[in-house]
Motif scaffolding. Structure first.
Motif, PDB file in Angstrom:
ATOM      1  N   ASP A 188       0.838  -1.196   0.000  1.00 45.02           N
ATOM      2  CA  ASP A 188       0.000   0.000   0.000  1.00 45.02           C
ATOM      3  C   ASP A 188       0.876   1.250   0.000  1.00 45.02           C
ATOM      4  O   ASP A 188       0.772   2.102  -0.888  1.00 45.02           O
ATOM      5  CB  ASP A 188      -0.894  -0.065   1.247  1.00 45.02           C
ATOM      6  CG  ASP A 188      -1.753   1.170   1.390  1.00 45.02           C
ATOM      7  OD1 ASP A 188      -1.887   1.896   0.388  1.00 45.02           O
ATOM      8  OD2 ASP A 188      -2.290   1.386   2.483  1.00 45.02           O
ATOM      9  N   TRP A 195       2.422   7.188  -6.682  1.00 41.75           N
ATOM     10  CA  TRP A 195       1.215   7.565  -7.411  1.00 41.75           C
ATOM     11  C   TRP A 195       1.041   9.081  -7.416  1.00 41.75           C
ATOM     12  O   TRP A 195       0.651   9.666  -6.413  1.00 41.75           O
ATOM     13  CB  TRP A 195      -0.024   6.887  -6.807  1.00 41.75           C
ATOM     14  CG  TRP A 195      -1.253   7.117  -7.619  1.00 41.75           C
ATOM     15  CD1 TRP A 195      -1.337   7.200  -8.974  1.00 41.75           C
ATOM     16  CD2 TRP A 195      -2.584   7.294  -7.129  1.00 41.75           C
ATOM     17  NE1 TRP A 195      -2.636   7.424  -9.362  1.00 41.75           N
ATOM     18  CE2 TRP A 195      -3.416   7.477  -8.260  1.00 41.75           C
ATOM     19  CE3 TRP A 195      -3.145   7.304  -5.863  1.00 41.75           C
ATOM     20  CZ2 TRP A 195      -4.792   7.685  -8.142  1.00 41.75           C
ATOM     21  CZ3 TRP A 195      -4.510   7.507  -5.738  1.00 41.75           C
ATOM     22  CH2 TRP A 195      -5.328   7.685  -6.882  1.00 41.75           C
ATOM     23  N   VAL A 197      -0.853  12.308  -9.248  1.00 44.14           N
ATOM     24  CA  VAL A 197      -1.977  12.676 -10.108  1.00 44.14           C
ATOM     25  C   VAL A 197      -1.883  14.171 -10.400  1.00 44.14           C
ATOM     26  O   VAL A 197      -1.555  14.953  -9.511  1.00 44.14           O
ATOM     27  CB  VAL A 197      -3.314  12.330  -9.408  1.00 44.14           C
ATOM     28  CG1 VAL A 197      -4.486  12.988 -10.113  1.00 44.14           C
ATOM     29  CG2 VAL A 197      -3.512  10.834  -9.358  1.00 44.14           C
ATOM     30  N   ASN A 199      -2.668  17.927 -10.637  1.00 43.05           N
ATOM     31  CA  ASN A 199      -3.567  18.637  -9.718  1.00 43.05           C
ATOM     32  C   ASN A 199      -4.822  19.140 -10.411  1.00 43.05           C
ATOM     33  O   ASN A 199      -5.772  19.513  -9.751  1.00 43.05           O
ATOM     34  CB  ASN A 199      -2.830  19.766  -8.983  1.00 43.05           C
ATOM     35  CG  ASN A 199      -2.300  20.816  -9.920  1.00 43.05           C
ATOM     36  OD1 ASN A 199      -2.449  20.707 -11.136  1.00 43.05           O
ATOM     37  ND2 ASN A 199      -1.679  21.846  -9.373  1.00 43.05           N
ATOM     38  N   PRO A 269      -8.467   5.791  -5.785  1.00 40.53           N
ATOM     39  CA  PRO A 269      -7.840   5.744  -4.476  1.00 40.53           C
ATOM     40  C   PRO A 269      -8.442   4.655  -3.593  1.00 40.53           C
ATOM     41  O   PRO A 269      -7.885   4.380  -2.553  1.00 40.53           O
ATOM     42  CB  PRO A 269      -8.157   7.130  -3.889  1.00 40.53           C
ATOM     43  CG  PRO A 269      -9.418   7.557  -4.560  1.00 40.53           C
ATOM     44  CD  PRO A 269      -9.449   6.885  -5.892  1.00 40.53           C
TER      45      PRO A 269
ATOM     46  N   VAL B  40      -5.503   2.191  -2.139  1.00 42.49           N
ATOM     47  CA  VAL B  40      -4.239   2.923  -2.128  1.00 42.49           C
ATOM     48  C   VAL B  40      -4.365   4.248  -1.373  1.00 42.49           C
ATOM     49  O   VAL B  40      -3.420   4.726  -0.763  1.00 42.49           O
ATOM     50  CB  VAL B  40      -3.741   3.156  -3.568  1.00 42.49           C
ATOM     51  CG1 VAL B  40      -2.532   4.051  -3.584  1.00 42.49           C
ATOM     52  CG2 VAL B  40      -3.425   1.831  -4.213  1.00 42.49           C
ATOM     53  N   GLY B  41      -5.528   4.850  -1.409  1.00 47.10           N
ATOM     54  CA  GLY B  41      -5.703   6.131  -0.704  1.00 47.10           C
ATOM     55  C   GLY B  41      -5.401   7.298  -1.610  1.00 47.10           C
ATOM     56  O   GLY B  41      -5.137   7.128  -2.801  1.00 47.10           O
ATOM     57  N   GLU B  42      -5.443   8.474  -1.034  1.00 48.27           N
ATOM     58  CA  GLU B  42      -5.334   9.684  -1.842  1.00 48.27           C
ATOM     59  C   GLU B  42      -3.981   9.798  -2.536  1.00 48.27           C
ATOM     60  O   GLU B  42      -2.949   9.456  -1.971  1.00 48.27           O
ATOM     61  CB  GLU B  42      -5.555  10.918  -0.972  1.00 48.27           C
ATOM     62  CG  GLU B  42      -6.973  11.014  -0.429  1.00 48.27           C
ATOM     63  CD  GLU B  42      -8.012  10.928  -1.543  1.00 48.27           C
ATOM     64  OE1 GLU B  42      -7.837  11.616  -2.561  1.00 48.27           O
ATOM     65  OE2 GLU B  42      -8.991  10.162  -1.384  1.00 48.27           O
ATOM     66  N   ALA B  43      -4.025  10.309  -3.745  1.00 53.14           N
ATOM     67  CA  ALA B  43      -2.806  10.449  -4.548  1.00 53.14           C
ATOM     68  C   ALA B  43      -2.028  11.695  -4.124  1.00 53.14           C
ATOM     69  O   ALA B  43      -2.549  12.567  -3.448  1.00 53.14           O
ATOM     70  CB  ALA B  43      -3.182  10.574  -6.017  1.00 53.14           C
ATOM     71  N   ASN B  44      -0.761  11.745  -4.552  1.00 50.70           N
ATOM     72  CA  ASN B  44       0.004  12.973  -4.417  1.00 50.70           C
ATOM     73  C   ASN B  44      -0.378  13.854  -5.591  1.00 50.70           C
ATOM     74  O   ASN B  44      -0.265  13.439  -6.738  1.00 50.70           O
ATOM     75  CB  ASN B  44       1.503  12.688  -4.492  1.00 50.70           C
ATOM     76  CG  ASN B  44       1.867  11.460  -3.693  1.00 50.70           C
ATOM     77  OD1 ASN B  44       1.505  11.347  -2.536  1.00 50.70           O
ATOM     78  ND2 ASN B  44       2.560  10.515  -4.330  1.00 50.70           N
ATOM     79  N   LEU B  45      -0.851  15.058  -5.304  1.00 54.00           N
ATOM     80  CA  LEU B  45      -1.228  15.953  -6.394  1.00 54.00           C
ATOM     81  C   LEU B  45      -0.001  16.723  -6.852  1.00 54.00           C
ATOM     82  O   LEU B  45       0.733  17.277  -6.048  1.00 54.00           O
ATOM     83  CB  LEU B  45      -2.316  16.915  -5.923  1.00 54.00           C
ATOM     84  CG  LEU B  45      -3.648  16.227  -5.648  1.00 54.00           C
ATOM     85  CD1 LEU B  45      -4.640  17.215  -5.068  1.00 54.00           C
ATOM     86  CD2 LEU B  45      -4.203  15.593  -6.908  1.00 54.00           C
ATOM     87  N   LYS B  46       0.206  16.718  -8.163  1.00 57.45           N
ATOM     88  CA  LYS B  46       1.389  17.393  -8.699  1.00 57.45           C
ATOM     89  C   LYS B  46       1.012  18.224  -9.903  1.00 57.45           C
ATOM     90  O   LYS B  46       0.050  17.924 -10.595  1.00 57.45           O
ATOM     91  CB  LYS B  46       2.417  16.339  -9.136  1.00 57.45           C
ATOM     92  CG  LYS B  46       3.061  15.642  -7.981  1.00 57.45           C
ATOM     93  CD  LYS B  46       4.533  15.411  -8.243  1.00 57.45           C
ATOM     94  CE  LYS B  46       5.239  14.972  -6.977  1.00 57.45           C
ATOM     95  NZ  LYS B  46       6.316  14.045  -7.237  1.00 57.45           N
ATOM     96  N   ARG B  47       1.827  19.241 -10.140  1.00 59.65           N
ATOM     97  CA  ARG B  47       1.671  19.965 -11.399  1.00 59.65           C
ATOM     98  C   ARG B  47       2.225  19.077 -12.506  1.00 59.65           C
ATOM     99  O   ARG B  47       3.189  18.352 -12.312  1.00 59.65           O
ATOM    100  CB  ARG B  47       2.422  21.284 -11.340  1.00 59.65           C
ATOM    101  CG  ARG B  47       1.739  22.305 -10.463  1.00 59.65           C
ATOM    102  CD  ARG B  47       2.325  23.668 -10.693  1.00 59.65           C
ATOM    103  NE  ARG B  47       3.530  23.843  -9.912  1.00 59.65           N
ATOM    104  CZ  ARG B  47       3.573  24.487  -8.744  1.00 59.65           C
ATOM    105  NH1 ARG B  47       2.491  25.028  -8.249  1.00 59.65           N
ATOM    106  NH2 ARG B  47       4.696  24.611  -8.088  1.00 59.65           N
ATOM    107  N   SER B  48       1.583  19.136 -13.677  1.00 61.43           N
ATOM    108  CA  SER B  48       2.025  18.295 -14.778  1.00 61.43           C
ATOM    109  C   SER B  48       3.129  18.991 -15.549  1.00 61.43           C
ATOM    110  O   SER B  48       3.120  20.208 -15.706  1.00 61.43           O
ATOM    111  CB  SER B  48       0.859  18.014 -15.718  1.00 61.43           C
ATOM    112  OG  SER B  48      -0.192  17.425 -15.000  1.00 61.43           O
ATOM    113  N   TYR B  87      -1.507  24.603 -12.950  1.00 59.61           N
ATOM    114  CA  TYR B  87      -1.648  23.182 -13.271  1.00 59.61           C
ATOM    115  C   TYR B  87      -0.354  22.607 -13.857  1.00 59.61           C
ATOM    116  O   TYR B  87      -0.207  21.402 -13.944  1.00 59.61           O
ATOM    117  CB  TYR B  87      -2.762  22.980 -14.306  1.00 59.61           C
ATOM    118  CG  TYR B  87      -4.154  23.267 -13.803  1.00 59.61           C
ATOM    119  CD1 TYR B  87      -4.560  22.833 -12.540  1.00 59.61           C
ATOM    120  CD2 TYR B  87      -5.076  23.939 -14.593  1.00 59.61           C
ATOM    121  CE1 TYR B  87      -5.845  23.081 -12.088  1.00 59.61           C
ATOM    122  CE2 TYR B  87      -6.364  24.186 -14.144  1.00 59.61           C
ATOM    123  CZ  TYR B  87      -6.742  23.755 -12.896  1.00 59.61           C
ATOM    124  OH  TYR B  87      -8.011  23.989 -12.451  1.00 59.61           O
TER     125      TYR B  87
END
Lengths: 270, 471
Positions: A188, A195, A197, A199, A269, B40-48, B87
């Motif tokens: 996990d 992972w 994603v 923003n 998720p 897995v739970g919440e993702a890491n949010l990143k700028r693309s 973004y």
């Protein structure tokens, strides 16, 4: 002096007093009038209150006021770390075979002891035990059934191996179970770390699910998306998370077969 | 014994049923799923990571006067829009593995001379923009594509045509299309700002400009003080206050005007003696709120956009002012500032109920100019804390307050940051800051990051308002 005495007003003042007194009649009349007047005023006030309601008087409690400063600017919001949620374990907590004992226990107390109280208690206990036992059985059966179903398709060999185990339940007790739990948790956090994603999808509420199959070293042999989010960019983040996360932590030896044959389903998720 | 056994059996059956039904959700996994399921739970949010090569000029060199200037304007506008969107992060142009000037706008296997996706993958670029333009006489044709590099797919491909002078509009439209395609939400790149700006003669006039500060246009010429402009919900009309000359009394008075941007027509809406200011349109577009001080202390009134049916919404308490109304986007609540508790603080009242004002700020010495976020969940305001003003946002009930700004002036003292206003997409906040020495417009993300100055020069700016979506 005398004259002045005679001229003094007290007498004329005294005079009315007795005149007012003449008897209980006067007193009664005045009392009555007073009461009537009071009643009138009361009635008027009541009527006014009924027909012309005034603004309600709002009494608020005194409030203690603390002087508060405005918050400082946060240099950077701390990255929200999603806690590693304990994943649902399909494996039930299996204590060493309680099943066969139970039917006896249920039956036993009935026979010698007619007193209803104790029977009830025993019955409750028995129910509870039976309940948990049944759940366990059910879960085990399900595991087996699913494992068998999945196994039946790909290969016969692993099925054999699994069948050689004494029972699936006993394979997940004690250390094996701890190993299993620990391993799933490590997977996990391992995947989560990889992972990312974009923003711009932060509020899109997308989710996808993928099944991965691991070899004994933790390499991904195969991956299969079982539920697409419908968004190709999001799906790609899931696929690349798996790519980046490979190789996975080495699976515990006892579980290699499960992971190789049944695979592990990951929800992104959830 | 028998009844007991029966009960036990029944109980067993029941629990078995329960166990089965309890197991149901767990089994309701996708067909072909595994029995071992991990969330897995919440993702890491990143700028693309996005690659944005220069735009190609595809016409003949002699066909237009200065094609490269137009190309640069297109590129700079798109680049700035994407950067402000927060973004994206840009791939350094010096890292490019192929020369975008020598490859086509479309990928190679399909288009001859096209670009090669494989040259962009190693850079880690998730997106690639390829665009070119032609100019024929005065017509600009802009052909632009957004590619999703990992899957070698086109996300967006469009051709835009416009007058050369509207190159910025074309670029903003392309940026809006990118945002819409990726997020499903509208982009704000075609929105505008209205602001009161000082003139060289020491007066203030109303100006309208693009959200990024480009194309400032003066819309009033009272040769006086014009201030506190506000947008109508359709973005076609503004209301503002100007100190207009009253010939009869031979005095100037702060009157409220409305102005239609397309036609330049102007109406006098409210001219009561004293202040007629702080207009805020209601969401229906037919009414507006304003502050009128004819009764002595300033109070908030509502009237139609024709200046009729003037109704007081606040009254007192005695000696207290109630100013700077702002209506929630759903029209149910009005936020305003009032000094009824001693110092100016922010209050919220139901728009239909005069008796309901509720104080929602208690922190700081002085809080003013509340403005609602477009989703009605947050309120932005300027708060004075010891030495200076800063911009804050909070939930509509006053909780979860965060500071968006904190800056120093060149002389080392803290700068004032005032007069906030949300962007129509709610992702940015516009405000005035004197950190450079003069009062300039700045924008900042709604979370306090990515602060940018958008006006420069020697003119001061006052009370800006970000328009609604205009496209």
């Amino acid at each position: 002096m005398n004259r002045s005495n005679a001229l003094k007003p007290p007498k004329p003042y005294d005079a009315p007093r007795p005149a007012m007194d003449p008897g209980d009649d006067g007193l009664g009349r005045h009392l009555g009038m007073s009461v009537a007047l009071h009643l009138c005023v009361l009635a008027l006030l009541t009527l006014r209150a009924v027909f012309y309601p005034t603004e309600p008087l709002v009494l608020e409690r005194a409030i203690r006021v603390d002087m508060v400063g405005l918050p400082d600017k946060q240099a950077k919001l701390p990255p929200t770390k999603a806690e590693a949620k304990p994943e649902p374990k399909p494996e039930p907590k299996v204590e060493p075979k309680p099943e066969p004992a139970k039917p006896d226990k249920v039956v036993l107390p009935d026979k010698p002891k007619p007193p209803t109280d104790s029977v009830k208690i025993n019955l409750d206990k028995a129910k509870a035990k039976q309940d948990s036992a049944l759940k366990r059985l059910e879960a085990l059966r399900r595991l087996e059934a699913e494992a068998a179903a999945n196994k039946a398709k790909p290969a016969a060999a692993p099925a054999l191996v699994k069948g050689n185990e004494l029972s699936p339940g006993s394979s997940l007790t004690g250390i094996a179970k701890l190993e299993n739990d620990g391993y799933l948790t490590s997977i996990d956090s391992h995947v989560k770390r990889h992972w990312d994603v974009p923003n711009f999808l932060a509020n899109a509420n997308l989710s996808a699910s993928i099944v991965i199959y691991l070899d004994e070293r933790g390499n991904v042999i195969k991956k299969r998306m079982v539920r697409s989010s419908g968004n190709q960019i999001f799906d790609q983040t899931v696929l690349s998370a798996i790519e980046k996360a490979s190789p996975f932590p080495t699976p515990p030896r006892k579980l290699v077969n499960i992971f190789m044959v049944d695979g592990i389903q990951l929800g992104f998720p959830e | 014994m028998k009844p007991h056994n029966l009960t036990a059996a029944l109980a067993a059956a029941l629990t078995a049923g329960l166990a089965l039904s309890a197991a149901q959700p767990a089994r309701a996994q996708e067909a072909g799923g595994s029995s071992i399921y991990i969330k897995v739970g919440e993702a890491n949010l990143k700028r693309s990571l996005i690659a944005l090569p220069a735009f190609q000029y595809q016409g003949s060199p002699s066909a237009a006067k200065n094609p490269l200037r137009v190309g640069k304007e297109l590129f700079d506008t798109v680049s700035n829009d994407l950067a402000v969107s927060n973004y994206f992060e840009f791939v350094n142009q010096s890292a490019f593995l192929e020369d975008p000037a020598k490859t086509g706008l479309r990928p190679a296997p399909g288009a001859t001379g096209g670009f090669d996706f494989e040259k962009w993958k190693p850079l880690g670029a998730q997106f690639l923009v390829r665009a070119g333009y032609r100019i024929l006489k005065n017509e600009l044709t802009f052909e632009a594509y957004l590619y999703f590099v990992p899957q070698a797919k086109v996300v967006l491909g469009k051709t835009y045509k416009a007058n050369v002078d509207d190159a910025r509009t074309v670029a903003h439209t392309f940026a809006n299309d990118i945002v819409k395609e990726l997020t499903g939400q509208r982009g704000m790149f075609l929105s505008k700002l209205v602001v009161s700006r000082s003139t060289d003669k020491g007066q203030k006039e109303i100006f309208v400009m693009d959200w990024d500060g480009a194309n400032p246009k003066q819309v009033t010429s009272h040769k006086s003080i014009a201030q506190s402009p506000a947008w109508a919900p359709d973005g076609k009309t503004i209301a503002y206050t100007a100190f207009a000359y009253h010939a009869k009394e031979k005095t100037r008075n702060a009157d409220l005007f409305s102005y239609e941007l397309a036609t330049g027509r102007r109406w006098l809406l409210s001219f009561k003696k004293g202040i007629n200011s702080g207009a805020a349109f209601m969401p229906d577009g037919k009414h507006l709120l304003l502050t009128v001080s004819s009764g002595g202390n300033p109070d908030i009134y509502r009237m139609t956009v024709e200046g009729k049916n003037v109704i007081p919404l606040t009254n007192g308490p005695r000696g207290a002012m109630n100013v700077e109304p702002s209506m929630s986007p759903d029209g149910s609540k009005i936020a305003f500032s009032s000094d009824r508790s001693g110092r100016p603080m922010i209050y919220v009242m139901d728009s239909g109920n005069k008796a309901s004002p509720k104080r929602i700020t208690f922190a700081g010495e002085y809080n003013s100019t509340p403005r609602w976020s477009p989703d009605g969940k947050r309120i932005v305001f300027a708060g004075f804390d010891k030495t200076h003003f800063d911009i804050f946002t909070m939930n509509a009930d006053g909780t979860n307050m965060i500071r968006l700004t904190s800056a120093k002036k060149p002389n080392g003292r803290m700068a004032d940051n005032e007069d906030p206003s949300f962007s129509p997409d709610g992702r940015h906040v516009l405000f005035v800051s004197n950190r450079t020495g003069s009062r300039q417009l700045f924008i900042v993300n709604a979370d306090g990051e990515n602060e940018r100055q958008i006006t420069f020069g020697r003119h001061d700016h006052f009370k800006p308002q970000w328009s609604p979506f205009l496209d």
